[in-house]
Design an enzyme around this catalytic site. Structure first.
Site, PDB file in Angstrom:
ATOM      1  N   ASP A 136      53.261  -7.201 -32.912  1.00 34.77           N
ATOM      2  CA  ASP A 136      52.487  -5.668 -32.551  1.00 34.77           C
ATOM      3  C   ASP A 136      51.210  -5.909 -31.954  1.00 34.77           C
ATOM      4  O   ASP A 136      50.570  -4.775 -32.118  1.00 34.77           O
ATOM      5  CB  ASP A 136      52.467  -4.806 -34.024  1.00 34.77           C
ATOM      6  CG  ASP A 136      52.168  -3.616 -34.027  1.00 34.77           C
ATOM      7  OD1 ASP A 136      52.529  -2.887 -33.209  1.00 34.77           O
ATOM      8  OD2 ASP A 136      51.457  -3.034 -34.963  1.00 34.77           O
ATOM      9  N   CYS A 216      51.289  13.117 -36.903  1.00 33.28           N
ATOM     10  CA  CYS A 216      51.586  12.397 -37.929  1.00 33.28           C
ATOM     11  C   CYS A 216      50.418  12.154 -38.814  1.00 33.28           C
ATOM     12  O   CYS A 216      49.109  11.663 -38.213  1.00 33.28           O
ATOM     13  CB  CYS A 216      52.433  11.225 -37.295  1.00 33.28           C
ATOM     14  SG  CYS A 216      52.605   9.649 -38.355  1.00 33.28           S
ATOM     15  N   CYS A 246      58.302   9.646 -44.772  1.00 36.39           N
ATOM     16  CA  CYS A 246      59.711   9.720 -44.087  1.00 36.39           C
ATOM     17  C   CYS A 246      60.169   8.255 -44.368  1.00 36.39           C
ATOM     18  O   CYS A 246      61.528   8.237 -44.417  1.00 36.39           O
ATOM     19  CB  CYS A 246      59.318   9.954 -42.570  1.00 36.39           C
ATOM     20  SG  CYS A 246      58.382   8.522 -41.699  1.00 36.39           S
TER      21      CYS A 246
END
Length: 348
Positions: A136, A216, A246
């Site tokens: 990442d 978000c 979510c």
């Protein structure tokens, strides 16, 4: 082919012995659908202030543009599944909700260390193959690569979903010059389910498989640097670092076991920390409390800004003192959030 299959099996076995929960292999390339999805996402501006996503778009879209010698990708998954529903904290408005992934050590450090051990094994086992490890922090499209390697599929919330681990997998990759047989694609899918989309407090999904990061809560509380737009403040509730709604809503989570890695299991002091206590953190206190945590990356000011939004949403007069104490904070974004919180707790 038999030799490469045997090597692939040895790599898989070693990865599992190191503690990884999912291992897959793919050719070092992405299909056109991944490149198109990324291009559309960036063209729409849905990435907000995350300019680093656009800065190296070409390398992100094709592993061989990043490293021309790459032939295979080993995709690794490490479960961080919680031992409780992370949404339960929303019933305790005087406490702060921290995303599951940030309740202990920084996963970048944990996964990177495991990847380096696996890479060393690969170089020795293959007689000097070249490898590069990623967690990442480079232009790598982790979720599409993991999908191609059979770890799962990208769900309607745009995150990876695994049949065995639900929505709770940290991802890492090893690019290599070895040509290893690819894994079979994962069975399963979202079908007609839209639980993740319905769960989003800020309607950040304009359509299935599409995320507008600007709406978000994870983006707003972590990546966004300025004042949080007023239209989203009430929906943020007491979420002070990220949001799991979510992910937690995904029905596939019922198959997920609790994370085995101790460094990823929640610290007791980060399960439901008192908002008043967090609001009182100065720079030194913030750094001491979150040493080794991914939360440290956003800094004290942005974190306290989030805490003040949660205090304003708490509708608990006892917290007004914590907000009043920050009205003259040197950081103007913190001071603005404090004024907003005071106004919510003590309306004129």
């Amino acid at each position: 082919m038999n030799n490469t299959l045997a090597l692939r099996d040895r790599i898989r076995d070693k990865a599992l012995s190191l503690g990884f929960d999912a291992v897959g292999f793919a050719e070092a390339r992405l299909g056109p659908e991944a490149r198109i999805r990324l291009a559309d996402f960036l063209a729409s501006g849905a990435h907000g202030e995350m300019d680093w996503l656009a800065a190296r778009q070409e390398q992100r879209s094709d592993p061989r543009t990043l490293w021309p010698e790459a032939r295979s990708v080993i995709a690794l998954g490490l479960s961080y599944a919680p031992d409780e529903d992370p949404r339960a904290i929303q019933e305790r408005p005087d406490r702060g909700g921290i995303s599951v992934y940030a309740r202990n050590r920084d996963y970048h450090d944990v996964v990177r260390g495991m990847l380096k051990h696996l890479a060393q094994f690969m170089v020795k086992a293959a007689g000097g193959a070249d490898v590069k490890v990623f967690v990442d922090t480079a232009p790598v499209m982790e979720k599409p690569l993991a999908e191609r390697a059979g770890l799962g599929w990208q769900g309607k919330h745009t995150n990876l979903v695994s049949r065995r681990h639900g929505s709770w997998l940290f991802l890492g990759e090893i690019y290599t010059t070895l040509e290893l047989p690819p894994s079979a694609r994962s069975a399963g899918g979202c079908g007609s389910c839209t639980a993740c989309l319905a769960a989003c407090p800020t309607d950040a999904f304009p359509a299935p498989y599409r995320l507008d990061a600007r709406r978000c809560i994870s983006y707003l509380t972590i990546e966004h640097a300025g004042p949080i737009p007023h239209e989203f403040r009430a929906a943020i509730g007491n979420r002070i670092y990220g949001c799991d709604d979510c992910l937690a809503a995904c029905p596939w989570n019922r198959f997920a076991g609790v994370a085995r890695e101790a460094k990823l299991q929640a610290r007791d002091d980060l399960r439901a920390p008192p908002l008043a206590e967090l609001a009182a953190l100065d720079e030194a206190g913030f750094r001491a409390r979150f040493a080794g945590s991914p939360i440290k990356r956003i800094g004290r000011d942005r974190f306290v800004r989030n805490v003040l939004i949660a205090i304003g949403n708490a509708q608990t007069p006892a917290l007004s003192g914590a907000a009043l104490a920050l009205l003259r904070d040197p950081d103007p974004v913190v001071a603005e959030a404090a004024a907003w919180a005071v106004g919510k707790l003590r309306p004129a």
